[in-house]
Design a protein around this motif. Structure first.
Motif, mmCIF file in Angstrom:
data_model
loop_
_atom_site.group_PDB
_atom_site.id
_atom_site.type_symbol
_atom_site.label_atom_id
_atom_site.label_comp_id
_atom_site.label_asym_id
_atom_site.label_seq_id
_atom_site.Cartn_x
_atom_site.Cartn_y
_atom_site.Cartn_z
ATOM 1 N N ASN A 53 39.812 27.507 18.269
ATOM 2 C CA ASN A 53 40.126 28.933 18.300
ATOM 3 C C ASN A 53 39.414 29.545 19.505
ATOM 4 N N ILE A 54 40.175 29.954 20.498
ATOM 5 C CA ILE A 54 39.528 30.404 21.739
ATOM 6 C C ILE A 54 38.789 31.737 21.576
ATOM 7 N N LEU A 55 39.079 32.464 20.513
ATOM 8 C CA LEU A 55 38.361 33.729 20.302
ATOM 9 C C LEU A 55 36.913 33.472 19.873
ATOM 10 N N ALA A 56 36.669 32.266 19.351
ATOM 11 C CA ALA A 56 35.321 31.956 18.838
ATOM 12 C C ALA A 56 34.476 31.197 19.856
ATOM 13 N N LEU A 57 34.940 31.112 21.097
ATOM 14 C CA LEU A 57 34.193 30.341 22.098
ATOM 15 C C LEU A 57 33.022 31.145 22.668
ATOM 16 N N THR A 58 32.171 30.440 23.417
ATOM 17 C CA THR A 58 31.059 31.132 24.066
ATOM 18 C C THR A 58 31.588 31.909 25.272
ATOM 19 N N ALA A 59 30.797 32.826 25.773
ATOM 20 C CA ALA A 59 31.202 33.650 26.911
ATOM 21 C C ALA A 59 31.555 32.770 28.114
ATOM 22 N N GLN A 60 30.791 31.701 28.278
ATOM 23 C CA GLN A 60 31.018 30.811 29.421
ATOM 24 C C GLN A 60 32.381 30.117 29.328
ATOM 25 N N GLU A 61 32.706 29.662 28.113
ATOM 26 C CA GLU A 61 34.000 28.987 27.912
ATOM 27 C C GLU A 61 35.152 29.978 28.083
ATOM 28 N N LYS A 62 34.950 31.185 27.580
ATOM 29 C CA LYS A 62 35.980 32.213 27.729
ATOM 30 C C LYS A 62 36.212 32.517 29.202
ATOM 31 N N ARG A 63 35.113 32.551 29.937
ATOM 32 C CA ARG A 63 35.197 32.825 31.365
ATOM 33 C C ARG A 63 36.011 31.735 32.061
ATOM 34 N N TYR A 64 35.798 30.499 31.613
ATOM 35 C CA TYR A 64 36.535 29.366 32.187
ATOM 36 C C TYR A 64 38.047 29.557 31.952
ATOM 37 N N ILE A 65 38.401 29.880 30.710
ATOM 38 C CA ILE A 65 39.828 30.048 30.372
ATOM 39 C C ILE A 65 40.428 31.193 31.187
ATOM 40 N N ARG A 66 39.681 32.293 31.251
ATOM 41 C CA ARG A 66 40.146 33.488 31.939
ATOM 42 C C ARG A 66 40.430 33.215 33.412
ATOM 43 N N HIS A 67 39.568 32.452 34.040
ATOM 44 C CA HIS A 67 39.743 32.232 35.477
ATOM 45 C C HIS A 67 40.612 31.037 35.825
ATOM 46 N N HIS A 68 40.616 30.010 34.986
ATOM 47 C CA HIS A 68 41.395 28.818 35.319
ATOM 48 C C HIS A 68 42.776 28.803 34.694
ATOM 49 N N LEU A 69 42.877 29.332 33.487
ATOM 50 C CA LEU A 69 44.091 29.066 32.709
ATOM 51 C C LEU A 69 44.943 30.302 32.420
ATOM 52 N N MET A 70 44.450 31.484 32.795
ATOM 53 C CA MET A 70 45.227 32.694 32.535
ATOM 54 C C MET A 70 45.220 33.601 33.753
ATOM 55 N N GLY A 71 46.238 34.390 33.872
ATOM 56 C CA GLY A 71 46.276 35.420 34.897
ATOM 57 C C GLY A 71 46.700 36.704 34.236
ATOM 58 N N MET A 72 46.229 37.823 34.780
ATOM 59 C CA MET A 72 46.598 39.105 34.147
ATOM 60 C C MET A 72 46.927 40.122 35.227
ATOM 61 N N VAL A 73 47.993 40.849 34.989
ATOM 62 C CA VAL A 73 48.332 41.964 35.882
ATOM 63 C C VAL A 73 48.195 43.233 35.050
ATOM 64 N N TYR A 74 47.276 44.080 35.461
ATOM 65 C CA TYR A 74 46.978 45.276 34.668
ATOM 66 C C TYR A 74 47.897 46.443 35.051
ATOM 67 N N GLN A 75 48.040 47.318 34.088
ATOM 68 C CA GLN A 75 48.816 48.531 34.320
ATOM 69 C C GLN A 75 48.118 49.398 35.371
ATOM 70 N N ASP A 76 46.801 49.495 35.248
ATOM 71 C CA ASP A 76 46.025 50.327 36.161
ATOM 72 C C ASP A 76 45.373 49.404 37.198
ATOM 73 N N HIS A 77 45.679 49.668 38.474
ATOM 74 C CA HIS A 77 45.152 48.745 39.489
ATOM 75 C C HIS A 77 43.628 48.785 39.589
ATOM 76 N N HIS A 78 43.019 49.850 39.056
ATOM 77 C CA HIS A 78 41.549 49.895 39.071
ATOM 78 C C HIS A 78 40.963 48.797 38.184
ATOM 79 N N ASP A 79 41.709 48.414 37.145
ATOM 80 C CA ASP A 79 41.240 47.339 36.266
ATOM 81 C C ASP A 79 41.433 45.972 36.911
ATOM 82 N N GLY A 80 42.516 45.854 37.654
ATOM 83 C CA GLY A 80 42.871 44.537 38.167
ATOM 84 C C GLY A 80 42.314 44.226 39.538
ATOM 85 N N LEU A 81 42.052 45.253 40.319
ATOM 86 C CA LEU A 81 41.581 45.017 41.692
ATOM 87 C C LEU A 81 40.279 45.753 41.942
#
Lengths: 247, 280
Positions: B98-126
């Motif tokens: 369950n990826i919601l129960a991972l450590t911050a470091q593991e979540k960071r890995y998933i976020r940067h390696h395995l997911m991409g996000m385009v935000y509605q507000d460019h201040h969040d994304g850039l």
């Protein structure tokens, strides 16, 4: 001939919540079967539920009751009306073609690309896909100088041919045609009929909903006649007889 | 049909803003007509959200403002902590944890390696104080690419792919048009070839011609890279154009889910019927 689709008790009731929960019957108790390489016509007056039957099988409409068993290319039997959406998407991509009554396309995409779309989805190389699309467009008599233009700029008849071309480009195992010849002149109608016969020869099972009785009798092996009225209707054509209880 | 394992499996994902109480779920939702708990005042942004996403599939999420669409994708991208639920992501440890129960470091890995996000507000994304290339580099560096030459060539390739003039790689995105900012965000989201991309209101605030170009670009990239996507939008035109399946949300709950053409042509739920009838 082996059976490829067996529909039993197909019923669709629309529940219009915005009109206080009013119920409108689209079709009721429809049963029929379709064999490999067979053309089955669905005939009947406007509003009788011809399109509804096709849309229920294609899952654009959620059927209220009934079953539609389809024998997939891998031999598995899939109940189309209740199959998981993911499976339906795969079947649409590879095995089931549908031609709607009206063409709806993105106005920025060329006719060639509209026709080749299913081939792209099935992993064809772009050049190869466009070659197949070009052959089909030529066969259906779309002038070559229009191929790069969007079909929204085409005449009604040309649009309908593009609509058919994009559904048959990957030679589906089942083809559902909703009024395929409604806006075509005699010559174009003949071309579409030839294409239907060609697909039939190659084993595609075809279901055609049309009110053009004359043309249906030309291409269909059997005709299913449906009507609003509350009794079984019998309709004879020179090849076969079908019986349908409706409403 | 051969059973395919979903790329993303989400079960009963819930996100509550506030202290939360045992009656939060029962006192909110489409029937209650609110997502504010009448007992403790917490906001139930989304609750009991369960669905599967398969490879190469584009899932649309529609619903009115405040229905929990953005919160849902932000929970998946770990921007907002989920209150309950489980998410299994096949790209990470074959979907066994369950990826919601991972450590911050593991979540960071998933976020940067395995997911991409385009935000509605460019201040969040850039980060508007970094150049366009710098923003992409941020994602590349986070995933372990440190060679400046490699970073620059990858950034240039991504900008080219997303139709941003490569000559503007060293300009600050604050001087870019809305459409260009969105494209830089898309480039950034795709930097590490993630299998899953989350798009939040990707065309909002853009004029129609730019909207069309951004949508065509997304469609093209999705096809070329065989990406799985979750597209959040309140624009049914965007949903029709991009998605295979659609999920309709209201007051934090899924009210209907189906094939996109079925949702648009034969909506079942009263709210979906209202939504579809509101197309202008």
């Amino acid at each position: 001939m082996t059976e490829i689709l067996k529909v039993s008790g197909l019923t669709k009731v629309f529940n219009l919540h915005l009109l206080g929960g009013k119920k409108v019957i689209g079709c009721k108790g429809i049963s029929f079967h379709l064999k490999v390489g067979e053309v089955l016509g669905i005939s009947g007056p406007s509003g009788a539920g011809k399109s509804t039957i096709l849309k229920c099988i294609y899952r654009t409409y959620t059927a209220t009751a009934g079953q539609a068993f389809y024998i997939a290319s891998n031999g598995n039997i899939v109940e189309l009306l209740g199959a998981p959406e993911n499976d339906v998407l795969k079947l649409r991509q590879q095995e089931i073609g549908y031609v709607s009554q009206f063409l709806r396309v993105v106005p920025r995409v060329s006719a060639m690309h509209v026709v080749a779309e299913k081939l792209f989805l099935n992993g064809y190389e772009e050049s190869q896909a466009l070659k197949v699309a070009a052959c089909l467009l030529e066969y259906l008599g779309i002038p070559k100088d229009l191929w790069e233009a969007s079909p929204v700029t085409f005449s009604g008849g040309q649009q309908q041919r593009i609509n058919i071309a994009r559904a048959v480009v990957n030679r589906p195992r089942i083809l559902l045609l909703d009024e395929p010849t409604a806006s075509l002149d005699e010559q174009a109608k003949q071309r579409v009929n030839d294409l239907i016969m060609d697909l039939k020869q190659s084993g595609t099972a075809i279901l055609i909903a049309s009110h053009d009785q004359e043309n249906l009798e030309r291409v269909a092996d059997r005709i299913l006649f449906i009507d609003h009225i509350d009794e079984s209707k019998l309709r004879r054509d020179n090849r076969n007889v079908c019986k349908v209880a409706h409403n | 049909m051969l059973k395919e394992k979903p790329l993303l499996k989400i079960r009963e994902l819930t996100c509550i803003f506030g202290i939360g109480c045992s009656k939060c779920n029962s006192s909110t939702g489409p029937l209650a007509g609110t997502n504010i708990c009448s007992y403790c005042g917490s906001i139930v942004a989304c609750a009991d959200v369960s669905f599967d996403l398969y490879d190469g599939e584009i899932l649309g999420i529609v619903g009115e403002s405040g229905s929990g669409k953005t919160t849902l994708v932000k929970c998946l991208y770990f921007d907002t902590p989920a209150s309950a639920g489980e998410v299994y992501f096949r790209a990470y440890k074959d979907g066994k944890v369950n990826i919601l129960a991972l450590t911050a470091q593991e979540k960071r890995y998933i976020r940067h390696h395995l997911m991409g996000m385009v935000y509605q507000d460019h201040h969040d994304g850039l980060n508007l104080d970094f150049t366009a290339g710098g923003n992409i580099a941020e994602k590349l560096i986070a995933a372990g690419t440190y060679h400046v030459g490699q970073i620059r060539s990858r950034a240039a390739e991504l900008l080219q792919r997303t139709e941003v003039p490569v000559a503007r790689m060293d300009d600050l995105p604050r001087f870019f048009s809305g459409g260009m900012k969105r494209r830089v965000q898309i480039a950034k989201a795709l930097a590490n070839n993630p299998p899953l991309v989350l798009l939040d209101e990707v065309t909002t605030g853009l004029d129609v011609s730019v909207q069309a170009r951004v949508l065509d670009l997304i469609k093209k990239l999705q096809r070329e890279l065989r990406l799985s996507m979750i597209v959040v939008s309140h624009d049914l035109g965007v949903i029709r154009l991009l998605t295979n399946r659609t999920m309709v949300m209201k007051t934090g709950r899924i009210v209907e889910m189906g094939l996109t053409d079925q949702i648009l042509e034969d909506p079942q739920h009263p709210y979906t019927q209202l939504l579809v009838s509101s197309i202008i």
